[in-house]
Write a protein that holds these residues in place. Structure first.
Motif, short mmCIF file in Angstrom:
data_model
loop_
_atom_site.label_atom_id
_atom_site.label_comp_id
_atom_site.label_asym_id
_atom_site.label_seq_id
_atom_site.Cartn_x
_atom_site.Cartn_y
_atom_site.Cartn_z
N ARG A 52 -8.33 -1.79 -2.14
CA ARG A 52 -7.98 -3.06 -1.48
C ARG A 52 -8.93 -4.18 -1.77
O ARG A 52 -8.57 -5.35 -1.63
CB ARG A 52 -7.89 -2.83 0.03
N GLU A 64 -1.04 5.03 2.91
CA GLU A 64 0.08 4.16 3.29
C GLU A 64 1.39 4.97 3.17
O GLU A 64 2.29 4.85 4.01
CB GLU A 64 0.17 2.93 2.38
N THR A 90 -2.39 -2.32 1.00
CA THR A 90 -3.37 -2.24 -0.08
C THR A 90 -3.19 -3.36 -1.10
O THR A 90 -4.14 -4.07 -1.45
CB THR A 90 -3.25 -0.88 -0.79
N ALA A 91 -1.95 -3.52 -1.56
CA ALA A 91 -1.70 -4.51 -2.62
C ALA A 91 -1.88 -5.94 -2.11
O ALA A 91 -2.48 -6.78 -2.80
CB ALA A 91 -0.31 -4.32 -3.21
N THR A 106 -1.10 1.45 -4.31
CA THR A 106 -1.30 1.51 -2.86
C THR A 106 -2.19 2.71 -2.57
O THR A 106 -2.33 3.60 -3.41
CB THR A 106 0.07 1.63 -2.14
N ASN A 137 -6.15 5.72 -4.58
CA ASN A 137 -5.28 4.83 -5.36
C ASN A 137 -4.20 5.64 -6.09
O ASN A 137 -4.48 6.30 -7.10
CB ASN A 137 -6.17 4.04 -6.33
#
Lengths: 462, 462
Positions: free
Chosen positions: B163, A19, A129-130, A15, B188
């Motif tokens: 992303r 976040e 993100t994922a 992520t 990340n």
């Protein structure tokens, strides 16, 4: 690769850092209200008339399995940006939200939600993100593959992309996305195992070159694989075809080679020449398979020119979606605490609230136009989005990849021919915004601008 | 994702099926002689003056750990294309070969081997797919990132790509490749953990939108993260900057915000306006960070126009190498059983044998030209390729990513300025072929053409 991905045993840290920092702030500010986020593509790439939705199954698996293990928490502690309270809270973190989505294999258009997440804001934020990463790559590659399949007009298409697709994960997911889009097989053995997809493959130039000459190589390979496809362009393609014919004469009834493969040169001329030579030798059952830098444009050109090619191996161009290697995919907050939200920044506007897409179809099932509407609306047409996860549990645990593939084929076949085509459609497929969604969007905009004016007023007095 | 990659516990099946069928044929034909394969890029993409080698470390890990477990063998058995003998043989399969490679972080040019494998042919064949995949994506992304870093002229560059990079594996590997190329940090988190890279991140528009207004959002976020970067373009950028200034007035000495972030609109005009407003308010220490669809071209344009921007967040364009999403990377047999090999197919010629690259440098260390030579030659210049794995064991078990980054920076700095530049260089960097390699290539070609003529002769008599 499995051994080199670092120590990850969960997906929680895959992520963006923000976040997690936003989560901590929501936690610190006691903001636990429910939020809705919408995953959609703002604008289709120039060379795409539609996108083929894919990746939902993996996104749901990610959400169901999401948790932080001790190693994750220890690493976050090391970063020095998180409070002990927040890190403790993460230990019991689970995704408990709802997800609405269009089924995989559905053709979608700009601004239509591929997926909507409705959950306490910290949860819905973390997964951005994922979920984007998962849906983006599969939708991107399924959309490209659907074009290749369209261009191949029923001829076999085999995925040769593993070596140049970006990383192992994408290469394996690509094969799944391709299967949905109608690709016939993959060369990627791991993907075959992971998804039960047909695996396919023959020989490389290196194999031919390891022998004293091509004829010996062909003879050796057919000893192990009588029904193989023989690669004929290592030295001289016409001689290569002749070597296949000579092998057929020598083996007689034992000759079971299914096809030859052309991998370089003028594929139109060579396929004609090869076909003629094979026919003349009575080898009408030996097919002609082509590969080497192919994409939907080249395949269409070959078939329009009448190239006698029975199947195509397609690698890099499909594997990296060469002519459109990314989608303008976005994951946007559309509601918080029951109130519609959107961003006013220039060029990046979005529609507030949970939504539904209605696809208007003719009595024969042909897609005519879509209407993007509020989730609560009930309009003419078939609603595309459905609840797929409730309180963190998926509603249909078993995904049948072949059923998705069949559904995708039907849905693509129902599109107008100019939308299915590989040439840019003008006009594009019509997507209307419902009157109520237009009105709600305006209402939310007015409300937000009012808030900002008040902020501004307060500030200027302070 | 970890949970959805299928049942793989090894990397052995991440390969094209044909590698395995060729292996079985080599096994069946008792062909166990040593082969040399060369991994190189045939032709650089138009927009690349050089490539930055990356991925070797992961390739070597893959080779060291390569084995087939029971589940792998069981799946291969199910395919019905492999003999029990061969499957038994796979149980003890290990990679026992030698690997020669240029160090990660070395600028390389067309036809220069990134890596050469020298091993019994079945081993060297099997690893083709995975080694190509690993080196391709990292070299592709390191090469793109080096251009972004060049364009940023020393300003910070942060990886925002997770992303939209193709899949989880590539997103994590990308951050490593970027670190080698000089990128300053990644958003990340998993990549930060995997490689010890600095992680960075602030807030999204969704965070701002979850609050009643932007000013409240800024106040809340700085309570958790006083030294953060505040995103100012959610509603109106100029008002956003004013809200930051108002927050500074309100907090006084407690105001520690490091920067504002612009993510949309005219970044040149907005950065000037924001800089002027911040300066006027005495906030000279608050930087301006920009993001939103950036690549090396836009960054160069902004900085050339004098945009007062202190750092750049770069996502998709760098993450998918948008202007060149793949490299013409090839893994070609160059010798078998001590005899040079190559392919004669049109447009895909290669050079036989194990090779060396000599980089000719000025006394000050500036790169002047390269010579591609036989491995056994000893020419003027610095040899770039070295033995990195012997009999399946890597010679340097510990990889120091920061040392690679320092080396890469030195090597890039030593390139001619027009080769480092983001504009296409004309003429390109000179790569000569040594006299001996030219002669050997001709000798092998003549030999192979002779073989084919003999084959042809035999066939026409048969």
């Amino acid at each position: 690769m499995a051994e080199t991905d670092g120590p990850a045993r969960t997906d929680a840290l895959f992520t963006d850092l923000y976040e997690l920092t936003m989560m901590q702030s929501y936690y610190a500010e006691d903001m636990h209200d429910r939020a809705a986020f919408s995953l959609f593509v703002r604008e289709l790439p120039e060379n795409r008339n539609y996108l083929l939705a894919a990746g939902l199954d993996d996104a749901l698996s990610y959400l169901e399995n999401l948790r932080f293990d001790d190693a994750d928490i220890a690493y976050l502690r090391e970063l020095g940006q998180f409070t002990p309270d927040f890190l403790d809270w993460l230990k019991d973190f689970r995704f408990t939200g709802n997800v609405y989505a269009v089924p995989e294999g559905t053709p979608v258009f700009e601004n239509e939600p591929l997926l909507e997440v409705e959950a306490p804001i910290a949860q819905a934020q973390l997964v951005e993100t994922a979920v984007m990463n998962i849906v983006h790559v599969q939708t991107l590659l399924a959309s490209k593959a659907a074009r290749v399949v369209e261009a191949a007009k029923g001829k076999a298409v085999v995925d040769f992309g593993a070596r140049r697709i970006h990383g192992r994960d994408a290469a394996i997911k690509a094969a799944r996305a391709y299967h949905i889009a109608g690709v016939n097989a993959t060369s990627n053995v791991e993907a075959g195992r992971a998804y039960g997809i047909e695996v396919s493959g023959t020989m490389a130039h290196s194999y031919i070159e390891a022998f004293a000459n091509e004829a010996e190589a062909f003879a050796a390979f057919t000893r192990s694989y009588p029904e193989t496809v023989l690669l004929v362009d290592t030295y001289d393609t016409v001689q290569g075809v002749q070597n296949v014919i000579d092998l057929a004469r020598k083996l007689g009834e034992d000759f079971q080679v299914r096809a030859i493969r052309l991998d370089s040169g003028d594929l139109l001329a060579l396929s004609r020449k090869a076909r003629a030579m094979l026919d003349e030798a009575g080898l009408q059952d030996v097919g002609v398979f082509a590969s080497g830098g192919l994409d939907e444009y080249k395949i269409a050109e070959l078939l329009e020119a009448g190239a006698p090619i029975d199947g195509f191996g397609v690698g890099t161009a499909m594997g990296v979606s060469e002519d459109a290697p990314s989608l303008e995919i976005a994951y946007k907050l559309t509601a918080y605490a029951g109130q519609g939200r959107l961003k006013l920044s220039p060029g990046k506007a979005s529609y507030p609230g949970l939504k539904q897409v209605f696809r208007h179809e003719s009595p024969e099932g042909h897609a005519i136009r879509d209407t993007l509407a509020l989730h609560s609306e009930s309009l003419e047409g078939r609603p595309l989005s459905e609840c797929v996860m409730r309180e963190g549990k998926r509603l249909k645990p078993d995904t049948d990849l072949n059923a998705i593939r069949t559904y995708a084929a039907e849905q693509i076949a129902a599109l107008p021919p100019e939308i299915r085509a590989i040439q840019p459609a003008d006009p594009p497929y019509p997507v209307k915004i419902s009157t109520k969604l237009e009105a709600y969007t305006e209402e939310v905009r007015t409300y937000l601008k009012g808030l900002e004016r008040r902020t501004s007023g307060i500030n200027s007095r302070s």
